[in-house]
Scaffold this motif. Structure first.
Motif, PDB file in Angstrom:
ATOM      1  N   MET A 148     -13.951  18.832 -11.509  1.00 19.73           N
ATOM      2  CA  MET A 148     -14.789  18.648 -12.696  1.00 19.73           C
ATOM      3  C   MET A 148     -16.161  18.125 -12.312  1.00 19.73           C
ATOM      4  O   MET A 148     -17.193  18.569 -12.842  1.00 19.73           O
ATOM      5  CB  MET A 148     -14.118  17.694 -13.683  1.00 19.73           C
ATOM      6  CG  MET A 148     -14.895  17.519 -14.997  1.00 19.73           C
ATOM      7  SD  MET A 148     -14.081  16.409 -16.167  1.00 19.73           S
ATOM      8  CE  MET A 148     -12.592  17.348 -16.535  1.00 19.73           C
ATOM      9  N   ARG A 149     -16.220  17.178 -11.362  1.00 22.36           N
ATOM     10  CA  ARG A 149     -17.508  16.636 -10.937  1.00 22.36           C
ATOM     11  C   ARG A 149     -18.394  17.728 -10.321  1.00 22.36           C
ATOM     12  O   ARG A 149     -19.595  17.789 -10.574  1.00 22.36           O
ATOM     13  CB  ARG A 149     -17.300  15.488  -9.935  1.00 22.36           C
ATOM     14  CG  ARG A 149     -16.861  14.174 -10.541  1.00 22.36           C
ATOM     15  CD  ARG A 149     -17.043  13.023  -9.566  1.00 22.36           C
ATOM     16  NE  ARG A 149     -16.252  13.204  -8.345  1.00 22.36           N
ATOM     17  CZ  ARG A 149     -15.000  12.779  -8.196  1.00 22.36           C
ATOM     18  NH1 ARG A 149     -14.405  12.137  -9.205  1.00 22.36           N
ATOM     19  NH2 ARG A 149     -14.356  12.974  -7.069  1.00 22.36           N
ATOM     20  N   ALA A 207     -23.239  22.999 -13.406  1.00 27.03           N
ATOM     21  CA  ALA A 207     -23.669  23.409 -14.751  1.00 27.03           C
ATOM     22  C   ALA A 207     -24.992  22.743 -15.126  1.00 27.03           C
ATOM     23  O   ALA A 207     -25.804  23.332 -15.845  1.00 27.03           O
ATOM     24  CB  ALA A 207     -22.595  23.060 -15.774  1.00 27.03           C
ATOM     25  N   ARG A 208     -25.235  21.534 -14.624  1.00 27.43           N
ATOM     26  CA  ARG A 208     -26.485  20.830 -14.895  1.00 27.43           C
ATOM     27  C   ARG A 208     -27.591  21.237 -13.925  1.00 27.43           C
ATOM     28  O   ARG A 208     -28.689  20.703 -13.970  1.00 27.43           O
ATOM     29  CB  ARG A 208     -26.263  19.312 -14.782  1.00 27.43           C
ATOM     30  CG  ARG A 208     -25.298  18.720 -15.805  1.00 27.43           C
ATOM     31  CD  ARG A 208     -25.349  17.197 -15.750  1.00 27.43           C
ATOM     32  NE  ARG A 208     -24.384  16.585 -16.640  1.00 27.43           N
ATOM     33  CZ  ARG A 208     -23.214  16.067 -16.273  1.00 27.43           C
ATOM     34  NH1 ARG A 208     -22.888  16.073 -14.978  1.00 27.43           N
ATOM     35  NH2 ARG A 208     -22.398  15.544 -17.153  1.00 27.43           N
ATOM     36  N   ASP A 259     -22.491  24.469 -20.750  1.00 24.64           N
ATOM     37  CA  ASP A 259     -23.112  23.259 -20.224  1.00 24.64           C
ATOM     38  C   ASP A 259     -22.007  22.370 -19.666  1.00 24.64           C
ATOM     39  O   ASP A 259     -20.839  22.756 -19.641  1.00 24.64           O
ATOM     40  CB  ASP A 259     -23.928  22.540 -21.304  1.00 24.64           C
ATOM     41  CG  ASP A 259     -23.104  22.165 -22.529  1.00 24.64           C
ATOM     42  OD1 ASP A 259     -21.847  22.141 -22.434  1.00 24.64           O
ATOM     43  OD2 ASP A 259     -23.703  21.892 -23.591  1.00 24.64           O
ATOM     44  N   ALA A 260     -22.360  21.167 -19.247  1.00 23.91           N
ATOM     45  CA  ALA A 260     -21.388  20.265 -18.632  1.00 23.91           C
ATOM     46  C   ALA A 260     -20.254  19.918 -19.593  1.00 23.91           C
ATOM     47  O   ALA A 260     -19.090  19.817 -19.181  1.00 23.91           O
ATOM     48  CB  ALA A 260     -22.088  19.001 -18.155  1.00 23.91           C
ATOM     49  N   ASP A 261     -20.577  19.748 -20.874  1.00 19.79           N
ATOM     50  CA  ASP A 261     -19.540  19.402 -21.853  1.00 19.79           C
ATOM     51  C   ASP A 261     -18.549  20.546 -22.034  1.00 19.79           C
ATOM     52  O   ASP A 261     -17.340  20.312 -22.186  1.00 19.79           O
ATOM     53  CB  ASP A 261     -20.182  19.052 -23.198  1.00 19.79           C
ATOM     54  CG  ASP A 261     -20.931  17.721 -23.142  1.00 19.79           C
ATOM     55  OD1 ASP A 261     -20.547  16.865 -22.311  1.00 19.79           O
ATOM     56  OD2 ASP A 261     -21.903  17.553 -23.904  1.00 19.79           O
ATOM     57  N   ASP A 262     -19.054  21.780 -22.030  1.00 22.89           N
ATOM     58  CA  ASP A 262     -18.149  22.937 -22.144  1.00 22.89           C
ATOM     59  C   ASP A 262     -17.175  22.972 -20.979  1.00 22.89           C
ATOM     60  O   ASP A 262     -15.991  23.285 -21.142  1.00 22.89           O
ATOM     61  CB  ASP A 262     -18.958  24.237 -22.170  1.00 22.89           C
ATOM     62  CG  ASP A 262     -19.801  24.372 -23.432  1.00 22.89           C
ATOM     63  OD1 ASP A 262     -19.345  23.910 -24.496  1.00 22.89           O
ATOM     64  OD2 ASP A 262     -20.913  24.930 -23.337  1.00 22.89           O
ATOM     65  N   VAL A 263     -17.683  22.662 -19.790  1.00 21.69           N
ATOM     66  CA  VAL A 263     -16.831  22.647 -18.601  1.00 21.69           C
ATOM     67  C   VAL A 263     -15.757  21.575 -18.731  1.00 21.69           C
ATOM     68  O   VAL A 263     -14.568  21.819 -18.476  1.00 21.69           O
ATOM     69  CB  VAL A 263     -17.669  22.406 -17.330  1.00 21.69           C
ATOM     70  CG1 VAL A 263     -16.762  22.208 -16.121  1.00 21.69           C
ATOM     71  CG2 VAL A 263     -18.627  23.561 -17.092  1.00 21.69           C
ATOM     72  N   LYS A 264     -16.155  20.379 -19.149  1.00 22.89           N
ATOM     73  CA  LYS A 264     -15.195  19.278 -19.297  1.00 22.89           C
ATOM     74  C   LYS A 264     -14.114  19.627 -20.319  1.00 22.89           C
ATOM     75  O   LYS A 264     -12.915  19.430 -20.067  1.00 22.89           O
ATOM     76  CB  LYS A 264     -15.919  18.009 -19.737  1.00 22.89           C
ATOM     77  CG  LYS A 264     -16.803  17.395 -18.662  1.00 22.89           C
ATOM     78  CD  LYS A 264     -17.514  16.150 -19.212  1.00 22.89           C
ATOM     79  CE  LYS A 264     -18.428  15.528 -18.167  1.00 22.89           C
ATOM     80  NZ  LYS A 264     -19.141  14.345 -18.683  1.00 22.89           N
ATOM     81  N   THR A 279     -19.406  20.348 -13.224  1.00 21.37           N
ATOM     82  CA  THR A 279     -20.374  19.813 -14.184  1.00 21.37           C
ATOM     83  C   THR A 279     -21.747  19.611 -13.535  1.00 21.37           C
ATOM     84  O   THR A 279     -22.780  19.838 -14.160  1.00 21.37           O
ATOM     85  CB  THR A 279     -19.875  18.490 -14.786  1.00 21.37           C
ATOM     86  OG1 THR A 279     -19.536  17.574 -13.734  1.00 21.37           O
ATOM     87  CG2 THR A 279     -18.672  18.705 -15.684  1.00 21.37           C
ATOM     88  N   TRP A 284     -23.552  18.921  -6.448  1.00 21.22           N
ATOM     89  CA  TRP A 284     -22.301  19.666  -6.263  1.00 21.22           C
ATOM     90  C   TRP A 284     -22.048  19.971  -4.791  1.00 21.22           C
ATOM     91  O   TRP A 284     -20.899  20.115  -4.373  1.00 21.22           O
ATOM     92  CB  TRP A 284     -22.303  20.959  -7.080  1.00 21.22           C
ATOM     93  CG  TRP A 284     -23.273  22.021  -6.628  1.00 21.22           C
ATOM     94  CD1 TRP A 284     -24.543  22.202  -7.055  1.00 21.22           C
ATOM     95  CD2 TRP A 284     -23.013  23.033  -5.644  1.00 21.22           C
ATOM     96  NE1 TRP A 284     -25.125  23.275  -6.408  1.00 21.22           N
ATOM     97  CE2 TRP A 284     -24.192  23.800  -5.538  1.00 21.22           C
ATOM     98  CE3 TRP A 284     -21.919  23.375  -4.859  1.00 21.22           C
ATOM     99  CZ2 TRP A 284     -24.303  24.883  -4.667  1.00 21.22           C
ATOM    100  CZ3 TRP A 284     -22.022  24.450  -3.991  1.00 21.22           C
ATOM    101  CH2 TRP A 284     -23.204  25.196  -3.897  1.00 21.22           C
TER     102      TRP A 284
END
Length: 244
Positions: free
Chosen positions: A86-87, A93-94, A21-26, A90, A99
């Motif tokens: 990152m933007r 991922a969402r 998810d987005a947190d994993d990517v960050k 994420t 993107w």
């Protein structure tokens, strides 16, 4: 029940998360060494993925591949900052379409594809372009030549009948007789500068003769050009078939 699209996150060939998810990517991006090259892939499905490659400190280049639709994109900026990457990742991922607008994209191999498409289009359509060019170049000389022939074949015998004056050329009538544009009859011109309206000589039918002559000197060149182009095209097609 909504179906959640699982994104697989890989960094340098190692799977970081099977359902990122987005947190994993960050978290994964924060853990990267800023001076070491990284290759990040976020896969939506087989053959559909977003990736970034580069050294965080100097910048990344990103690309998107979709084997299902054939779409391939690359980032216009080849030195993207880590925060920009990152933007984009994420948002992807969402499953957020942002993107696509967070950075500038362009089709991969755009110049090669454009050149190929131009060559293919020219190969298919060059006979049409040549035909249009031939029409543009040939129409005026043919109109002039046709008028000269019509003058000699049609108008010279008419204009010289009952007169010893030598025919020079014929000028067609103009206008339609309404209030704004008065009608000017076709006139016979002679080598000594004299001119006489055709209707004075022919009496009846002069307008019809004039109109037919005007139409002939425009339509005949078009017919000649079309015939030449059709013959040329037929010869080209025949030669092409023999070569194939």
């Amino acid at each position: 029940m909504a179906v959640v699209n699982k994104m697989k996150l890989e960094i340098n060939g190692e799977v970081v998360a099977e359902a990122a998810d987005a947190d994993d990517v960050k978290d994964a991006l924060h853990d990267l060494n800023p001076e070491v090259e990284a290759f990040i892939v976020l896969s939506e499905s087989e053959g559909v993925f977003l990736q970034a490659a580069g050294i965080p400190q100097t910048g990344y280049v990103m690309s998107y591949h979709n084997a299902q639709t054939g779409e391939e994109l690359t980032s216009k900026n080849q030195t993207l900052k880590p925060m920009a990457v990152m933007r984009v990742l994420t948002a992807y991922a969402r499953e957020n379409a942002d993107w696509r607008s967070n950075i500038g994209w362009e089709p991969m191999g755009a110049h090669v594809v454009q050149a190929y498409s131009w060559r293919a289009a020219w190969k298919r359509a060059w006979p049409l372009y040549v035909g249009m060019l031939f029409f543009a170049v040939a129409i005026v000389p043919l109109v002039v030549a046709t008028k000269a022939v019509v003058d000699q074949v049609v108008y010279k015998p008419l204009c010289e009948q009952g007169s010893e004056r030598q025919f020079d050329h014929f000028s067609h009538g103009s206008g339609n007789g309404n209030i704004n544009v008065g009608y000017t009859p076709g006139r016979c011109w002679y080598t000594n500068g004299d001119n006489v309206a055709l209707e004075t000589i022919v009496k009846s039918g002069s307008v019809l003769i004039d109109i037919v002559g005007s139409i002939t000197q425009v339509v005949m060149p078009i017919i000649i050009i079309v015939v030449i182009e059709l013959v040329g095209f037929s010869l080209w097609r025949g030669r092409r078939k023999r070569l194939e």
